[in-house]
Design a protein around this motif. Structure first.
Motif, short mmCIF file in Angstrom:
data_model
loop_
_atom_site.label_atom_id
_atom_site.label_comp_id
_atom_site.label_asym_id
_atom_site.label_seq_id
_atom_site.Cartn_x
_atom_site.Cartn_y
_atom_site.Cartn_z
N ILE A 3 2.39 -0.53 0.19
CA ILE A 3 3.15 -1.24 0.75
C ILE A 3 4.80 -0.55 0.71
O ILE A 3 5.11 -0.36 -0.30
N VAL A 4 5.28 -0.36 1.78
CA VAL A 4 6.30 0.54 1.91
C VAL A 4 7.49 -0.60 2.16
O VAL A 4 7.64 -1.07 3.19
N VAL A 5 8.42 -0.56 1.11
CA VAL A 5 9.49 -1.82 1.15
C VAL A 5 10.69 -1.14 1.72
O VAL A 5 11.68 -0.91 1.16
N SER A 6 10.61 -0.72 3.08
CA SER A 6 11.52 -0.03 3.83
C SER A 6 11.17 0.67 5.12
O SER A 6 9.76 0.93 5.41
N ASN A 7 12.09 0.44 6.05
CA ASN A 7 11.66 1.13 7.34
C ASN A 7 11.81 2.66 7.48
O ASN A 7 11.14 3.14 8.63
N ILE A 8 12.31 3.05 6.55
CA ILE A 8 12.79 4.50 6.59
C ILE A 8 12.23 5.25 5.45
O ILE A 8 11.52 6.40 5.63
N ILE A 40 -4.91 11.52 3.48
CA ILE A 40 -5.57 12.10 2.13
C ILE A 40 -6.53 11.19 1.85
O ILE A 40 -7.61 11.46 1.32
N HIS A 41 -5.95 9.87 1.48
CA HIS A 41 -6.62 9.13 0.49
C HIS A 41 -7.52 7.85 1.19
O HIS A 41 -7.99 6.88 0.94
N GLY A 42 -7.30 7.65 2.72
CA GLY A 42 -7.61 6.67 3.51
C GLY A 42 -7.22 5.17 3.14
O GLY A 42 -7.83 4.37 3.49
N VAL A 43 -6.00 5.30 2.79
CA VAL A 43 -5.32 3.79 2.32
C VAL A 43 -4.41 3.71 3.48
O VAL A 43 -3.52 4.33 3.66
N PRO A 44 -4.47 2.45 4.16
CA PRO A 44 -3.38 1.99 5.16
C PRO A 44 -2.28 1.64 4.45
O PRO A 44 -2.05 1.34 3.25
N TYR A 45 -1.20 1.50 5.45
CA TYR A 45 -0.07 1.15 4.78
C TYR A 45 0.87 -0.14 5.66
O TYR A 45 0.54 0.17 7.12
N ILE A 46 1.66 -0.81 5.03
CA ILE A 46 2.47 -1.62 6.01
C ILE A 46 3.93 -1.09 5.49
O ILE A 46 4.11 -0.81 4.38
#
Lengths: 446, 509
Positions: free
Chosen positions: A218-223, A235-241
């Motif tokens: 979870i990336v708490v930023s658009n930047i 690398i680790h195959g983990v998706p993000y939002i």
């Protein structure tokens, strides 16, 4: 071509990297840089990030190769090797990260090769190129995250559906980073999740090492931290939002539901949780309804901040506090794509307000934007101006706040007029803190 | 010799035999300085320090009605970010209309390093002139443009007819010198070349010079307005009028500097580049004695100035009357301080004056730490009666050595420099800052105010004690078992660790 910046609100990539590593419990940066780089960075953050202090091994204690003319002429790799050896002897740390300044990159020192010589050391030594000309502090944060995800986090084929990693809140550049991480972590824990924030309370290097087994980032930023999230996925195959930094009840509910949707939580985000959190939130906020209305505490507002805070503060002022944030100024170095993404964060307000959004890295530019935004006084004596007004910005807005006669709350870096310990402006709790801090200024004359 | 003919001044290692690495007794330092091989001593482990750009910027930012352009990648000058509002407040104490600090960074990126950064600097200079209309634009060069060869002096020359402000190039490439104090020379060099030694700024007529009672009182950025007022007061009693600069001055003040009868410096290591030039080129004499911190040092400072004007008798009376009143006021404090053990760290001149004051007040001095050594320290080292025993550590910061020493000496009080005070606090030791731009330190008033503050700090040291018991320092246990000077080496890789190491071992375990 980039241009000069008038009163920059960040330091260089090296600075952001150092602040990021200092925020990681057990990690120690080793600067391969000029002697002044570390001192300069230490001053920038110690004094202007809510009096952050030197931390465990920062400030004047930063291990640094302090290259001078001799190294610039003959190369600095030998000096770096020596500095890593002696740092491992003297400094008690669990992870050492070599970061480089401009000069050693210009002369072509290979810091990764030097760090590689310590492969058999009892503690890991990583290296990441962070020359100041590569970008600002936010860039340094991304570079360090990428190095950690690439060189430190273990690959894991098994994913734990209940574990998530959360980042995008930049240590020291977000003056309230630690409190913010604490609040967001504890919110997500209420969804039954295990949350790694890497830099928050109680986080460990071991937790970081196992971050590859998470189901979602979870990336708490658009930047900030987006590049690192892309690399993590690769690398680790983990998706993000990527979700906007949430302050107050609308934004926090949106944050929780975004996470719930992304994880496909069977039960979704329980409505009871949101109901309960809202109940507590309004139970407190309701207290000021008398004051707010008796004293008419609605204000016009100008928001000046970085790419996380400017949208978050503006939305909170509009939708939670019922104010009129007519103007938001984002002060980061951004490309057009990033500007476009950020502009979208200022639409669709529940209040119907459509703030004017400006991108300006110059501190002296703020006054021009405010003047452009205010209707002109035709001198008739009946002036529908921009008062009563309020500025939520940084310590650099002190002058304009005085000139315009608007009170100021400093939130976005630099914040040198406040001491910040565990305060948070994130989530429901952060909304209450922000309401307290803003409204307290309005009654401070009593 | 007149260095100002060159674009760039010499570094202090060359000009003053300065060094920033030593550990041993005062006598050993003095002895080794005489052999001229101090500068070969190095550390195999180093912590960050500061560069001449950091320090130049702190001082130049105080000058009113200027815009400062830091020419470098985006981080250079960032240490100034927390200072801007504070400096404005201090500027306003000198001029209520002061506009505060404006500084720009040219934000050199990867492309600029390849094709050069002059174009960007030009854009910044033109913008600064147009937008802020300052009297002077000070261009500070950092490492990167220094190494790619940007010609800031050439650019200043090229633009001088297109901008209203005076352009003052100051060369501050950090990698050129280990000695932060080279900053003083670099910035005075820029000021001399561009604001003082100018064809359109003729030397004032003879009679104004020498006969006047006007003195240039050279202040420090670490000095408060309260200190300035105290020194002005003392000089005023002798009938002398002080023009205060360089800090918080206006660029025009420098143009007038040569009409004074005397330059009065409170710190040789701060001012010798300027005063030396003004003496050699314009015949303006200079009085430099130790910083007027403490009763004896203030008396000596006053007497040296008075001697120049033939006012010894008046100064004698002033000193007698001031010290008489002060002694009475200090009486209760002397009892409090008797036998307390103090460690003193900071600038090379200040530590000796402050240590002398503390000793006078009843403290026992257990060790000294100077941020650098240069020849202005020689007399101070030799004049200490305990020079054979007194430990002195030379290093810009380097709190790892300090932690080792403090762990062994366990003083009752740490008196120190900004940036390392917190590290002493983490040992649980009460701390007194050796300077502060908001407090009184100098003259007779300063001696009293220092005593008052020391008494207050020692009265309740619980905060430092609490932190000391609960904070963790970053050093491995085994570091404290070694000599504090174990990582000092002579330049020759085949040689043994520095002589300092043996003294370090002698520190009580």
């Amino acid at each position: 071509m980039s241009r000069f910046v008038d009163l920059p609100r960040y330091v260089c990539a090296l600075g952001g990297a150092v602040a990021t590593i200092n925020a990681l419990l057990g990690a120690v940066p080793i600067l391969h840089a000029g002697a002044g780089c570390g001192g300069n960075i230490g001053n920038a953050f110690n004094g202007a990030s809510g009096h952050l202090g030197s931390g465990y091994c920062g400030g004047m204690a930063l291990p640094s190769s302090n290259v001078f003319e001799r190294e610039i002429v003959f190369g600095g790799e030998e000096r770096l090797t020596e500095q890593i050896e002696t740092t491992l002897e003297i400094i008690d740390g669990d992870l050492f990260v070599v970061v480089s300044g401009c000069m050693v990159e210009i002369i072509g020192d290979d810091i990764r090769a030097v760090a590689g010589k310590f492969r058999r050391a009892d503690r890991p030594v990583l290296a990441v190129e962070t020359g100041g000309f590569k970008g600002n502090s936010y860039k340094g944060y991304d570079l360090v995250l990428k190095a950690l995800f690439r060189d430190f986090v273990d690959e894991s084929s098994v994913k734990d559906g209940k574990t998530v990693n959360l980042w995008g809140i930049v240590p020291a550049q977000d003056v309230f980073w630690k409190g913010n991480l604490r609040v967001l972590k504890s919110l997500l824990e209420k969804l039954g999740l295990k949350v790694n924030t890497f830099f928050g309370d109680g986080e460990t290097l071991d937790g970081l090492k196992k971050a590859g087994s998470a189901a979602l980032n979870i990336v708490v930023s658009n930047i900030y931290g987006i590049e690192a999230a892309e690399l993590f996925r690769e690398i680790h195959g983990v998706p993000y939002i990527s979700v906007p930094f949430p302050i107050g009840h609308y934004a926090t509910e949106n944050f929780l539901r975004s996470v719930g949707n992304a994880l496909n939580l069977e039960t979704g985000v329980p409505d009871e949780l949101i109901k309960e959190e809202k109940k507590t939130y309004f139970n407190y906020l309701e207290r000021v309804i008398d004051l707010y209305n008796d004293m008419d505490l609605q204000r016009y507002a100008v928001v000046v901040g970085d790419a996380n805070y400017a949208p978050a503060l503006t939305r909170f002022l509009s939708d939670d506090l019922g104010w009129l944030p007519e103007l938001a100024i984002i002060t980061d170095l951004l490309d057009d794509g990033q500007k476009g993404r950020l502009a979208l964060e200022f639409v669709g307000y529940h209040s119907g307000i459509e703030p004017r959004v400006a991108f300006d890295t110059d501190t002296s530019g703020v006054v021009n934007h405010v003047n452009k935004c205010r209707p002109e006084n035709d001198g008739s004596g009946y002036y529908d101006g921009f008062n009563p007004g309020f500025i939520v910005g940084s310590s650099f807005e002190k002058d304009i706040a005085e000139t315009l006669g608007m009170p100021l709350l400093t939130v976005s870096y630099p914040v040198s007029n406040r001491v910040v310990l565990d305060r948070s402006y994130a989530g429901y709790e952060g909304g209450l803190r922000l309401a307290e801090d803003i409204l307290s200024i309005l009654v401070s004359g009593r | 010799m007149d260095f100002t003919k060159e674009k760039i001044p010499p570094v202090r290692e060359d000009r003053l035999g300065a060094c920033n690495a030593f550990g041993g007794t005062c006598h050993a330092l003095s002895r080794q300085a005489k052999t001229g091989c101090l500068n070969n001593i190095r550390r195999s482990f180093t912590q960050t320090q500061g560069c001449q750009l950091n320090l130049s910027l702190i001082i130049l930012s105080t000058i009113r009605d200027t815009v400062i352009i830091v020419h470098g990648p985006i981080g250079c000058g960032g240490g100034n970010i927390p200072m801007a509002n504070g400096i404005k407040t201090f500027q306003k104490l000198r001029d209520p209309a002061a506009k505060g600090v404006v500084w720009l960074n040219t934000n050199l990126d990867e492309t600029d390093l390849i094709k050069g950064g002059e174009e960007k600097l030009e854009e910044a200079i033109l913008h600064a002139d147009r937008e802020f209309r300052p009297s002077a634009i000070i261009v500070i060069n950092s490492c990167a443009p220094g190494i790619i060869g940007d010609d800031i002096d050439g650019l200043a020359e090229k633009l001088k007819d297109r901008v209203t402000a005076e352009i003052v190039p100051v060369h501050c490439e950090g990698f050129k010198t280990k000695i932060m104090a080279t900053a003083y020379d670099s910035l005075y060099h820029g000021i001399l070349r561009n604001l003082i030694d100018r064809a359109d700024n003729p030397v004032p007529a003879g009679e104004a010079k020498g006969n006047s009672r006007k003195v240039n009182l050279l202040n420090l950025s670490s000095m408060s307005r309260i200190d300035e007022i105290e020194l002005e007061r003392l000089l005023g009693v002798l009938g002398l009028e002080a023009r205060i600069l360089p800090c918080y001055a206006h660029p025009d003040d420098f143009g007038d500097i040569r009409d004074a009868a005397l330059n009065v410096s409170v710190c040789a290591t701060h001012d010798d580049y300027l005063t030396g030039h003004l003496r050699e080129k314009y015949g303006i004499p200079v009085v430099t004695s130790d910083i007027p911190v403490g009763i004896a040092a203030t008396g000596k400072w006053l007497m040296n100035i008075a001697r120049f004007f033939g006012l010894e008798k008046e100064a004698g009376q002033l000193i007698e009357s001031e010290t008489g009143k002060l002694e009475k006021a200090l009486e209760p404090y002397r009892k409090l301080f008797k036998g307390k053990r103090a460690y003193v760290a900071g600038g090379e001149i200040r530590i000796f004056a402050t240590a002398e004051l503390l000793a006078d007040l009843g403290f026992e001095i257990v060790g000294l730490h100077g941020f650098h050594y240069d020849r202005f320290m020689d007399d101070l080292l030799e004049s200490r009666p305990d020079k054979e025993k007194m430990i002195i550590n030379i290093g810009s910061g380097q709190p790892f050595e300090q932690s080792n020493i403090l762990e062994k000496l366990k003083p009752d009080l740490f008196v120190g420099h900004l940036g390392i005070n917190g590290w002493a606090g983490k040992h649980g030791i009460p701390v007194f800052a050796i300077f502060g731009p908001g407090a009184s330190y100098m003259g007779y008033k300063g001696a009293f105010e220092i005593s008052r503050r020391l008494a207050r700090i020692l009265r309740n040291p619980m905060f430092s004690r609490n932190i000391g018991e609960n904070a963790r320092l970053p050093y491995a246990r085994q570091w404290y078992e070694k000599s504090a000077f174990a990582y000092l080496e002579d330049g020759d890789p085949t040689s043994q660790p520095s002589k300092g190491a043996e003294y370090g071992q002698q520190l009580p375990a």
